[in-house]
Motif scaffolding. Sequence first.
Motif, PDB file in Angstrom:
ATOM      1  N   GLU A 166       1.997  -5.880  51.636  1.00 17.01           N
ATOM      2  CA  GLU A 166       2.626  -6.528  52.778  1.00 17.01           C
ATOM      3  C   GLU A 166       3.337  -7.810  52.352  1.00 17.01           C
ATOM      4  N   ILE A 167       4.279  -8.254  53.182  1.00 21.15           N
ATOM      5  CA  ILE A 167       5.010  -9.492  52.921  1.00 21.15           C
ATOM      6  C   ILE A 167       4.051 -10.684  53.047  1.00 21.15           C
ATOM      7  N   LYS A 168       4.104 -11.578  52.084  1.00 18.84           N
ATOM      8  CA  LYS A 168       3.227 -12.750  52.108  1.00 18.84           C
ATOM      9  C   LYS A 168       3.689 -13.744  53.175  1.00 18.84           C
ATOM     10  N   MET A 169       2.724 -14.369  53.819  1.00 17.26           N
ATOM     11  CA  MET A 169       2.995 -15.388  54.832  1.00 17.26           C
ATOM     12  C   MET A 169       2.212 -16.649  54.484  1.00 17.26           C
ATOM     13  N   ALA A 170       2.742 -17.789  54.909  1.00 15.82           N
ATOM     14  CA  ALA A 170       2.054 -19.061  54.676  1.00 15.82           C
ATOM     15  C   ALA A 170       2.379 -20.023  55.820  1.00 15.82           C
ATOM     16  N   LYS A 171       1.540 -21.051  55.984  1.00 13.46           N
ATOM     17  CA  LYS A 171       1.742 -22.031  57.041  1.00 13.46           C
ATOM     18  C   LYS A 171       2.938 -22.917  56.719  1.00 13.46           C
ATOM     19  N   ARG A 172       3.776 -23.169  57.721  1.00 15.24           N
ATOM     20  CA  ARG A 172       4.861 -24.132  57.549  1.00 15.24           C
ATOM     21  C   ARG A 172       4.274 -25.530  57.397  1.00 15.24           C
ATOM     22  N   LEU A 173       4.876 -26.339  56.551  1.00 22.19           N
ATOM     23  CA  LEU A 173       4.385 -27.702  56.351  1.00 22.19           C
ATOM     24  C   LEU A 173       4.745 -28.598  57.531  1.00 22.19           C
ATOM     25  N   ASN A 174       6.001 -28.545  57.949  1.00 20.30           N
ATOM     26  CA  ASN A 174       6.464 -29.385  59.060  1.00 20.30           C
ATOM     27  C   ASN A 174       7.311 -28.561  60.015  1.00 20.30           C
ATOM     28  N   PRO A 175       6.676 -27.695  60.801  1.00 18.36           N
ATOM     29  CA  PRO A 175       7.453 -26.834  61.710  1.00 18.36           C
ATOM     30  C   PRO A 175       8.138 -27.630  62.813  1.00 18.36           C
ATOM     31  N   ARG A 176       9.356 -27.198  63.161  1.00 19.47           N
ATOM     32  CA  ARG A 176      10.038 -27.771  64.323  1.00 19.47           C
ATOM     33  C   ARG A 176       9.423 -27.183  65.575  1.00 19.47           C
TER      34      ARG A 176
ATOM     35  N   ASP B 190       5.235 -18.730  58.187  1.00 23.64           N
ATOM     36  CA  ASP B 190       6.569 -18.408  57.691  1.00 23.64           C
ATOM     37  C   ASP B 190       6.454 -17.454  56.506  1.00 23.64           C
ATOM     38  N   THR B 191       7.517 -16.687  56.278  1.00 28.84           N
ATOM     39  CA  THR B 191       7.564 -15.761  55.150  1.00 28.84           C
ATOM     40  C   THR B 191       7.612 -16.526  53.835  1.00 28.84           C
ATOM     41  N   VAL B 192       6.884 -16.030  52.839  1.00 27.52           N
ATOM     42  CA  VAL B 192       6.963 -16.576  51.484  1.00 27.52           C
ATOM     43  C   VAL B 192       8.025 -15.774  50.728  1.00 27.52           C
ATOM     44  N   PHE B 193       8.917 -16.480  50.040  1.00 29.40           N
ATOM     45  CA  PHE B 193       9.995 -15.801  49.319  1.00 29.40           C
ATOM     46  C   PHE B 193       9.809 -15.939  47.815  1.00 29.40           C
ATOM     47  N   GLN B 194      10.273 -14.921  47.103  1.00 30.22           N
ATOM     48  CA  GLN B 194      10.227 -14.965  45.647  1.00 30.22           C
ATOM     49  C   GLN B 194      11.113 -16.101  45.138  1.00 30.22           C
ATOM     50  N   THR B 195      10.735 -16.638  43.994  1.00 33.62           N
ATOM     51  CA  THR B 195      11.554 -17.651  43.328  1.00 33.62           C
ATOM     52  C   THR B 195      12.020 -17.110  41.975  1.00 33.62           C
ATOM     53  N   ILE B 196      13.110 -17.666  41.478  1.00 36.97           N
ATOM     54  CA  ILE B 196      13.618 -17.250  40.167  1.00 36.97           C
ATOM     55  C   ILE B 196      12.573 -17.618  39.115  1.00 36.97           C
ATOM     56  N   PRO B 197      12.148 -16.673  38.278  1.00 38.76           N
ATOM     57  CA  PRO B 197      11.123 -16.993  37.271  1.00 38.76           C
ATOM     58  C   PRO B 197      11.638 -17.976  36.225  1.00 38.76           C
ATOM     59  N   SER B 198      10.713 -18.661  35.594  1.00 36.10           N
ATOM     60  CA  SER B 198      11.079 -19.599  34.527  1.00 36.10           C
ATOM     61  C   SER B 198      11.696 -18.843  33.351  1.00 36.10           C
ATOM     62  N   PHE B 199      12.643 -19.487  32.679  1.00 37.49           N
ATOM     63  CA  PHE B 199      13.266 -18.854  31.512  1.00 37.49           C
ATOM     64  C   PHE B 199      13.792 -19.924  30.568  1.00 37.49           C
ATOM     65  N   THR B 200      13.936 -19.534  29.314  1.00 27.71           N
ATOM     66  CA  THR B 200      14.588 -20.370  28.302  1.00 27.71           C
ATOM     67  C   THR B 200      15.600 -19.508  27.563  1.00 27.71           C
ATOM     68  N   LEU B 201      16.864 -19.935  27.575  1.00 32.33           N
ATOM     69  CA  LEU B 201      17.939 -19.224  26.878  1.00 32.33           C
ATOM     70  C   LEU B 201      18.678 -20.215  25.989  1.00 32.33           C
ATOM     71  N   LEU B 202      19.748 -19.763  25.355  1.00 33.48           N
ATOM     72  CA  LEU B 202      20.587 -20.646  24.549  1.00 33.48           C
ATOM     73  C   LEU B 202      21.890 -20.903  25.283  1.00 33.48           C
ATOM     74  N   ASP B 203      22.365 -22.155  25.239  1.00 35.42           N
ATOM     75  CA  ASP B 203      23.644 -22.440  25.884  1.00 35.42           C
ATOM     76  C   ASP B 203      24.787 -22.341  24.881  1.00 35.42           C
TER      77      ASP B 203
END
Length: 238
Positions: free
Chosen positions: A45-55, A62-75
């Motif tokens: 199921e979709i993860k849910m969590a409490k809003r910190l400062n709801p209007r 609120d729905t929890v969303f995925q974040t971009i994973p950490s990475f190290t590349l070369l520039d």
Amino acid sequence: MNKKTGILFLVLIVPVFVYLGLKTFGTNHFSLPRYVPAIDSTTGEIKMAKRLNPRWNEAEMDTVFQTIPSFTLLDETGKPFDSNNLKGKIYVTSFFFTRCGTICPKISSQVSRVQDTFHEDPEVKLLSISVDPKFDQPEKLAAYAKRFDANKGQWHFLTGEKKVIYPLVLQGFHVPLADASEYDAAIKNPDETFIHSERLVLVDKEGIIRGFYDGTDKKEVDRLLVEIKVLKSIYSNE
């Protein structure tokens, strides 16, 4: 209260209520969708969590969303580029390879428009990740960056190991990517080998995807420019 007193009262008090109303409700509350909800691996199921400062008009959870994973590349300078450099930044990511003769120059030209719009804004960064990392060594990226007048420190061209880049693109940025030579060794033309997305991906300061845009379409990139400004406004009003 006589008539004159009543009129005086209205003259004095109405502007106060108007001011308070504008102060409370007159602020523009822009919104921008979030993409890719996080899924609980146990329940599916979709993860849910409490809003910190709801209007006042927002639900407690609120729905929890995925974040971009950490990475190290070369520039493009050959130095390691760590995704920690993007913390607290809004950034746009594109996908390309320097030998590409089809959509990549169009995409990079549109990313250049984003750079021109936010060239003095330290809050906005640009990433272009190579999908042909074996060929696209830093010196190739540096020449490509020069071709599009990339601002050093704002627009980063990245390469690295394929085993790092491909999962990052597919599972982190959620855009399609394939190396056709893995399935058909007869394919030699680079434009037929690397099948990648034309999408630009807008990522917020928390690493959450906030938009996908066709990087070959000027109108879509116009929308991206507007939505970066919306996102900046959201942060400034928090």
